[in-house]
Write a protein that holds these residues in place. Structure first.
Motif, mmCIF file in Angstrom:
data_model
loop_
_atom_site.group_PDB
_atom_site.id
_atom_site.type_symbol
_atom_site.label_atom_id
_atom_site.label_comp_id
_atom_site.label_asym_id
_atom_site.label_seq_id
_atom_site.Cartn_x
_atom_site.Cartn_y
_atom_site.Cartn_z
ATOM 1 N N MET A 1 1.039 -1.102 -0.117
ATOM 2 C CA MET A 1 -0.019 0.178 0.048
ATOM 3 C C MET A 1 0.786 1.096 -0.133
ATOM 4 N N PRO A 2 0.350 2.319 -0.582
ATOM 5 C CA PRO A 2 1.089 3.641 -0.698
ATOM 6 C C PRO A 2 1.650 4.202 0.668
ATOM 7 N N VAL A 3 2.575 4.932 0.729
ATOM 8 C CA VAL A 3 2.802 5.797 2.135
ATOM 9 C C VAL A 3 2.101 6.920 2.091
ATOM 10 N N VAL A 4 1.309 6.910 3.171
ATOM 11 C CA VAL A 4 0.642 8.533 3.318
ATOM 12 C C VAL A 4 1.374 9.341 4.059
ATOM 13 N N LEU A 5 1.936 8.779 5.055
ATOM 14 C CA LEU A 5 2.831 9.803 6.166
ATOM 15 C C LEU A 5 4.042 9.198 6.245
ATOM 16 N N ALA A 6 4.949 10.328 6.152
ATOM 17 C CA ALA A 6 6.429 9.595 6.536
ATOM 18 C C ALA A 6 6.934 10.900 7.193
ATOM 19 N N VAL A 7 7.763 10.337 8.351
ATOM 20 C CA VAL A 7 8.272 11.474 9.299
ATOM 21 C C VAL A 7 9.894 11.178 9.240
ATOM 22 N N GLU A 8 10.734 12.141 8.972
ATOM 23 C CA GLU A 8 12.323 11.766 9.094
ATOM 24 C C GLU A 8 13.053 12.606 9.785
ATOM 25 N N GLY A 9 13.667 12.142 10.898
ATOM 26 C CA GLY A 9 14.535 12.916 11.959
ATOM 27 C C GLY A 9 13.854 13.821 12.928
ATOM 28 N N LEU A 10 12.471 13.873 13.154
ATOM 29 C CA LEU A 10 11.851 14.685 13.649
ATOM 30 C C LEU A 10 12.567 14.873 15.253
ATOM 31 N N THR A 11 12.715 16.094 15.597
ATOM 32 C CA THR A 11 13.480 16.459 16.817
ATOM 33 C C THR A 11 12.724 17.831 17.554
ATOM 34 N N LYS A 12 12.506 17.638 18.635
ATOM 35 C CA LYS A 12 11.911 18.677 19.609
ATOM 36 C C LYS A 12 12.493 18.638 20.822
ATOM 37 N N ARG A 13 12.831 19.908 21.213
ATOM 38 C CA ARG A 13 13.224 20.377 22.670
ATOM 39 C C ARG A 13 12.416 21.254 23.464
ATOM 40 N N PHE A 14 12.285 21.380 24.623
ATOM 41 C CA PHE A 14 11.662 22.006 25.523
ATOM 42 C C PHE A 14 12.504 22.372 26.481
ATOM 43 N N GLY A 15 13.147 23.779 26.388
ATOM 44 C CA GLY A 15 14.163 24.155 27.158
ATOM 45 C C GLY A 15 15.563 23.165 27.121
ATOM 46 N N SER A 16 15.689 22.553 28.162
ATOM 47 C CA SER A 16 17.127 21.673 28.191
ATOM 48 C C SER A 16 16.555 20.199 28.207
ATOM 49 N N THR A 17 15.390 20.164 27.969
ATOM 50 C CA THR A 17 14.826 18.734 27.627
ATOM 51 C C THR A 17 14.525 18.172 26.340
ATOM 52 N N ARG A 18 15.297 17.225 26.026
ATOM 53 C CA ARG A 18 14.975 16.722 24.443
ATOM 54 C C ARG A 18 13.899 15.887 24.472
ATOM 55 N N ALA A 19 12.804 16.065 23.961
ATOM 56 C CA ALA A 19 11.576 15.206 24.179
ATOM 57 C C ALA A 19 11.488 14.207 22.806
ATOM 58 N N LEU A 20 11.913 14.691 21.902
ATOM 59 C CA LEU A 20 12.111 13.746 20.828
ATOM 60 C C LEU A 20 13.364 13.855 20.034
ATOM 61 N N THR A 21 13.983 12.846 19.629
ATOM 62 C CA THR A 21 15.376 12.710 18.972
ATOM 63 C C THR A 21 15.155 11.973 17.808
ATOM 64 N N ASP A 22 15.360 12.587 16.780
ATOM 65 C CA ASP A 22 15.745 11.861 15.427
ATOM 66 C C ASP A 22 14.739 10.617 14.995
ATOM 67 N N ALA A 29 -1.471 3.366 3.708
ATOM 68 C CA ALA A 29 -2.882 3.422 3.751
ATOM 69 C C ALA A 29 -3.371 2.042 4.028
ATOM 70 N N GLY A 30 -4.404 2.108 4.933
ATOM 71 C CA GLY A 30 -5.027 0.783 5.056
ATOM 72 C C GLY A 30 -4.292 0.104 6.182
ATOM 73 N N GLU A 31 -3.356 0.834 6.989
ATOM 74 C CA GLU A 31 -2.585 0.060 8.040
ATOM 75 C C GLU A 31 -2.928 0.688 9.299
ATOM 76 N N VAL A 32 -2.765 -0.262 10.402
ATOM 77 C CA VAL A 32 -2.782 0.323 11.737
ATOM 78 C C VAL A 32 -1.438 0.126 12.411
ATOM 79 N N LEU A 33 -0.715 1.255 12.675
ATOM 80 C CA LEU A 33 0.708 1.430 13.012
ATOM 81 C C LEU A 33 0.393 1.789 14.489
ATOM 82 N N ALA A 34 0.967 0.710 15.412
ATOM 83 C CA ALA A 34 0.852 0.869 17.060
ATOM 84 C C ALA A 34 2.139 1.730 17.323
ATOM 85 N N LEU A 35 1.970 2.753 18.271
ATOM 86 C CA LEU A 35 2.981 3.425 18.559
ATOM 87 C C LEU A 35 2.967 3.150 20.262
ATOM 88 N N MET A 36 4.208 2.510 20.603
ATOM 89 C CA MET A 36 4.370 2.085 22.031
ATOM 90 C C MET A 36 5.447 2.840 22.730
#
Length: 500
Positions: A1-22, A29-36
């Protein structure tokens, strides 16, 4: 099935805290992707970036091959990304009807009726509700619904957008097994239509039922990816860094003195009468479908409303609490199902911090003449933060700044600040990851010897893990009491079980 959404290297900081790294992954499409991910792993931050609430500090996101960057949730919706968030406070407008809430997005964009109410609104809202098989009085106000009903309203409202990507954050946290299965049937239809589903859950039963693939976040990074056949044990190890075994059932608890006794109790005038006895040292799990009366029973014991009929005894004496304050003074504590309604304060009040939240029920014990003994409050809060493994900088943090799981730990910690004679916990595992759930169960048991504990849960797996025995409710009455899975399952499956 085609790729609907792709994220690459997302990073987010809140002050000195790195909440998300790369963080990188694809959703088809038509997929259930579980995020744990454990509490604080970065799941909520990732979802908020996808929905346009936060902007990423680095990385990129593409939808259908086109690079996008959202400055607002509205822009995300316009690109077909719709989310149902874990926080029920985000569902809609409490003072409006169910119908008006279901039509809220149409009204805000000019596609709906200009005036709330009316037959046209009811017809349009009825069609949205029917999309997920939601059967509710559409004229009721949103704030009159149970937390489970509000969750279903939020899901119906999201599905009405006909999304390309639907994000569901702990959607079954407040749902019973039948309500969850109804939701799964809706998701199966959406998957068949080609909708891409990002499903966030700590419930392994959900993942077995619905997930095609799992991506695991740990400390803000992707730590694993798993495809069918899903190896959930390996996914859990990737999530918490070690294996998590099922909490062992305790040996049968010796019969302690009866602490709570209900005799010929009725929760509603037309409900069946029932008896219930809970002993010292015992952890009793009360389960049943949504609407069975679990929260009504808890509220009656805690003094929020009276029984319709029957008698209650606490430590052998008549128990007729006229208020929650009277219950607390007598050692009867209750952690409510909806933490934002029953526990936390708006951030603008001076005692909204973790310390103030924990100390509020005990002002008369920890202070004089309404003045708070800050030293005692801070000392107790630091102890409870350590005991419950709350990820916070300290007692002065606001609960709103914590992840959902750590907020729930604050709720539980509050009612362990002082010794209880009877502890009532209504859905205590909402938004709590698997490892933290085990820690909470151990904490509940470790302090249960000198009190009685009743845990009200929709999820049968949670009931079996936490309870020394399981009480089943239906139609606002206790319909059975069992310790084995076969008997409990039979009681839950029976449409009209006999009162025992």
């Amino acid at each position: 099935m085609p790729v609907v959404l792709a994220v690459e290297g997302l990073t987010k900081r809140f002050g000195s805290t790195r909440a998300l790294t790369d963080a990188s992954f694809e959703l088809h499409a038509g997929e259930v992707l579980a995020l744990m991910g454990a509490n604080g792993a970065g799941k909520s931050t990732l979802v908020k970036i996808l929905c346009g609430v936060h902007g990423a500090d680095a990385g990129s996101m593409t939808i259908g091959g086109t690079t996008v960057a959202f400055a607002s949730p509205r822009q995300a919706r316009e690109h077909g990304i719709i989310a149902v968030h874990q926080t029920i406070a985000d569902v809609g407008v409490p003072t409006l009807s169910v119908a008006d809430n279901l039509l809220l997005d149409r009204s805000c964009t000019g596609r709906g009726p200009l005036l709330a109410g009316g037959r046209r609104s009811l017809r349009a809202a009825g069609a949205i509700a029917a999309g997920i098989g939601l059967e509710l009085d559409l004229s009721r106000r949103l704030d009159a619904l149970s937390i489970a009903e509000r969750q279903l309203v939020a899901i119906a409202r999201a599905v009405a957008h006909d999304p390309a990507v639907l994000i569901l954050d702990e959607p079954t946290a407040s749902l019973s097994a039948p309500e969850s299965e109804r939701l799964f049937a809706v998701l199966d239809r959406l998957r068949d239509r080609g909708v891409a589903l990002l499903y966030i859950s700590h419930k392994t039963g959900d993942l077995r039922r619905i997930a095609d693939r799992i991506v695991v976040l740990r400390d803000g990074r992707v730590s694993g990816e798993f495809r069918r056949p899903l190896d959930l044990d390996a996914a859990i190890r990737a999530m918490v860094g070690h294996a998590v075994g099922q909490v062992a059932r305790r040996d049968p608890v010796p019969d302690g003195a009866p602490i709570l006794r209900l005799s010929q109790a009725r929760l509603a005038p037309t409900a069946a009468a029932f008896d219930l006895v809970v002993h010292a040292g015992e952890v009793v799990a009360v389960t049943g479908p949504v609407g069975a009366g679990k929260s009504t029973l808890a509220g009656a014991i805690f003094g929020l409303w009276p029984l319709a009929a029957g008698h209650m005894d606490l430590d052998g004496r008549p128990w007729r609490p006229r208020s929650a304050g009277e219950a607390i003074r007598n050692g009867v504590f209750m952690a409510g199902e909806d933490r934002w309604r029953t526990t936390f304060f708006p951030g603008t009040v001076p005692f909204a911090q973790i310390a103030g939240t924990i100390g509020f029920p005990f002002l008369d014990r920890w202070g004089r003449a309404g003045l708070v003994a800050r030293t005692a409050e801070t000392r107790a809060t630091r102890r409870l933060i350590a005991e419950f493994g709350i990820k916070a900088r300290g007692p002065e943090d606001l609960p709103a700044s914590l992840s959902g799981g750590n907020q729930q730990k604050v709720v539980l910690a509050r009612w362990h600040a002082e010794p209880a004679r009877l502890l009532l916990l209504d859905e205590p595992f909402q938004g709590v990851d698997i490892g933290a759930r085990d820690d909470i169960i151990r904490a509940i048991r470790a302090q249960s010897r000198d009190r009685a504990t009743i845990v009200f849960v929709n999820d049968l797996e949670e009931a079996l893990e936490v309870g020394d025995r399981v009480v089943v409710m239906a139609d606002h009455a206790v319909v059975g009491d069992a310790a084995d899975l076969a008997r409990i399952s039979a009681l839950l499956a029976s449409p009209h079980p006999a009162v025992s």
